[in-house]
Design an enzyme around this catalytic site. Structure first.
Site, mmCIF file in Angstrom:
data_model
loop_
_atom_site.group_PDB
_atom_site.id
_atom_site.type_symbol
_atom_site.label_atom_id
_atom_site.label_comp_id
_atom_site.label_asym_id
_atom_site.label_seq_id
_atom_site.Cartn_x
_atom_site.Cartn_y
_atom_site.Cartn_z
ATOM 1 N N ASP A 9 0.848 -1.182 0.000
ATOM 2 C CA ASP A 9 0.000 0.000 0.000
ATOM 3 C C ASP A 9 0.890 1.241 0.000
ATOM 4 O OD1 ASP A 9 -1.717 2.129 0.613
ATOM 5 O OD2 ASP A 9 -2.790 1.021 2.164
ATOM 6 N N ASN A 23 -4.225 14.039 -10.963
ATOM 7 C CA ASN A 23 -4.762 14.667 -12.162
ATOM 8 C C ASN A 23 -4.279 16.123 -12.202
ATOM 9 O OD1 ASN A 23 -6.644 16.389 -10.659
ATOM 10 N ND2 ASN A 23 -7.840 14.534 -10.323
ATOM 11 N N VAL A 32 -4.787 5.990 -7.159
ATOM 12 C CA VAL A 32 -3.729 6.417 -6.242
ATOM 13 C C VAL A 32 -4.049 7.796 -5.661
ATOM 14 C CG1 VAL A 32 -1.297 7.125 -6.125
ATOM 15 C CG2 VAL A 32 -1.932 5.032 -7.321
ATOM 16 N N ASP A 33 -4.487 8.704 -6.516
ATOM 17 C CA ASP A 33 -4.780 10.072 -6.088
ATOM 18 C C ASP A 33 -5.826 10.090 -4.970
ATOM 19 O OD1 ASP A 33 -4.586 12.875 -6.180
ATOM 20 O OD2 ASP A 33 -5.984 13.051 -7.856
ATOM 21 N N GLY A 119 -2.770 3.017 -14.465
ATOM 22 C CA GLY A 119 -4.107 2.640 -14.003
ATOM 23 C C GLY A 119 -5.169 3.200 -14.934
#
Length: 175
Positions: A9, A23, A32-33, A119
């Protein structure tokens, strides 16, 4: 700089800085963001809004507090959205090199990276892994960063990263 691969993680890594695949707006999102913003708490978003009111360009990076994460900083990078036609590999390489430059600016010595753009942005995973290793090796001798940890969220991603480390020129430690 030593380049290592771990499966786990990203938000639980005990490093100086965690790299966020963000982004352009730096306001949180999915993948992830979203995980970094959730784990870091409201301080991460507040710092993003304050420091980057207009976001960042694709391929660029900037830092914020890490809030409640075990790291001290979050280095946000904006990866290219392959699915939206952003296929210039130089932008993906720039995410890694700019992250290391930003880490140097704040004095971070250990970094944990996700596999940027692989992703929801749809960059082919094998090439994303190769690009990560290539970019990190290209700056290994010019940085104060001592460890770049590539954090794979599953065994398949970890295998891709390990293969990229073994296939790239130079040794697996990245000098």
């Amino acid at each position: 700089m030593e380049i290592t691969v771990v499966e786990g993680d990203l938000t639980q890594q005990h490093v100086d800085a965690v790299v966020n695949a963000a982004n352009r707006h730096l306001r949180g999102g999915g993948g992830v963001d979203g995980a970094i913003h959730r784990a870091g708490g409201p301080a991460v978003l507040e710092d993003c809004v304050r420091r980057f009111p207009h976001g960042l360009a694709t391929g660029d990076a900037g830092w914020t507090t890490a809030g409640d994460l075990p790291a001290r900083w979050v280095v946000h990078v904006v990866g290219p959205d392959h699915r939206a036609g952003e296929t210039d590999r130089a932008l993906l390489l720039s995410c890694y090199t700019r992250a290391v430059e930003v880490a140097d600016e704040v004095g971070a010595r250990t970094l944990a990276f996700p596999l940027v753009s692989a992703g929801v942005y749809g960059w082919p995973r094998e090439d994303a892994a190769a690009a990560a290793v290539e970019a990190l090796r290209s700056v290994a001798a010019t940085t104060g960063v001592t460890e770049a940890r590539l954090v794979a969220y599953d065994a398949a991603a970890a295998a891709l990263l390990r293969d990229a480390l073994g296939d790239a020129p130079g040794d697996a430690a990245g000098d």
